[in-house]
Design a protein around this motif. Sequence first.
Motif, PDB file in Angstrom:
ATOM      1  N   VAL A 195       0.924  -1.269  -0.138  1.00  0.00           N
ATOM      2  CA  VAL A 195       0.106  -0.093   0.203  1.00  0.00           C
ATOM      3  C   VAL A 195       0.888   1.038   0.154  1.00  0.00           C
ATOM      4  O   VAL A 195       0.349   2.375  -0.743  1.00  0.00           O
ATOM      5  N   ARG A 196       2.242   1.202   0.620  1.00  0.00           N
ATOM      6  CA  ARG A 196       2.921   2.491   0.821  1.00  0.00           C
ATOM      7  C   ARG A 196       3.186   2.893  -0.922  1.00  0.00           C
ATOM      8  O   ARG A 196       2.972   4.291  -0.822  1.00  0.00           O
ATOM      9  N   PRO A 197       3.547   2.486  -1.729  1.00  0.00           N
ATOM     10  CA  PRO A 197       3.543   3.111  -2.991  1.00  0.00           C
ATOM     11  C   PRO A 197       2.363   3.906  -3.559  1.00  0.00           C
ATOM     12  O   PRO A 197       2.283   5.035  -3.987  1.00  0.00           O
ATOM     13  N   ILE A 198       1.311   3.198  -3.092  1.00  0.00           N
ATOM     14  CA  ILE A 198       0.085   3.969  -3.591  1.00  0.00           C
ATOM     15  C   ILE A 198      -0.429   5.086  -2.812  1.00  0.00           C
ATOM     16  O   ILE A 198      -1.040   6.476  -3.318  1.00  0.00           O
ATOM     17  N   LYS A 199       0.174   5.287  -1.485  1.00  0.00           N
ATOM     18  CA  LYS A 199      -0.172   6.244  -0.708  1.00  0.00           C
ATOM     19  C   LYS A 199       0.715   7.512  -1.187  1.00  0.00           C
ATOM     20  O   LYS A 199       0.253   8.607  -0.930  1.00  0.00           O
ATOM     21  N   ASN A 200       1.914   7.098  -1.513  1.00  0.00           N
ATOM     22  CA  ASN A 200       2.942   8.414  -1.832  1.00  0.00           C
ATOM     23  C   ASN A 200       2.929   8.844  -3.406  1.00  0.00           C
ATOM     24  O   ASN A 200       3.666   9.608  -3.732  1.00  0.00           O
TER      25      ASN A 200
END
Length: 197
Positions: free
Chosen positions: A14-19
């Motif tokens: 999920v981290r790349p989608i958040k950023n």
Amino acid sequence: MGGNFSRTVVRKAVRPIKNINIDERAQKAVAKHKVKPVAAPLHPTTKDIIERQVAEHPEIKEEMEKQDPSLIDRVNTLHVDMVEKMPQIRSVQRPLPQSREHIEDPLLALEEPRKIPKGKISFRQFGTILDKHSGEPKLHQAEVVAKEYELDLQDTINLLKYFEKIKLEDLGEVVDVKEFGAKWTYDPNKEKKPKLT
């Protein structure tokens, strides 16, 4: 074990989608909360004086609000030339000292300087001078010491006059310090260490 593993995998996925597009979103959030700068409020007495002056002389307010074209022209024609170059800041990357030498006398806990300027002495030399002078004061007078260590004569006289090493004297008495709150006595004739009672 399985729960922790799945949480870690989900977080990493999920981290790349958040950023995505985080810079633009941050700028929008800051722009929403931007407030037009406002002058600090005047003190009540000052505010009353200004309002009274503006009411009595309305031309003052007009004068304050209009721009003077001659001043604007002067500002536009202003040009600053730098005569000197700005100093460049250089960072000197010197290595830290890597000396791992053993200190000869651990009681002093001082490293002897490698080079001692003329007219100065080290702490160890200071102790040596005091030892020599206290042992044989006639042989090691101020003039002799000043010549040997290349010191100022008046400084050497003051050094030998006002400084001396601490002397430990054993009077051979039985010391009973129980009256001072301690729980030991010391008899130099019987033992070397204080005996706890």
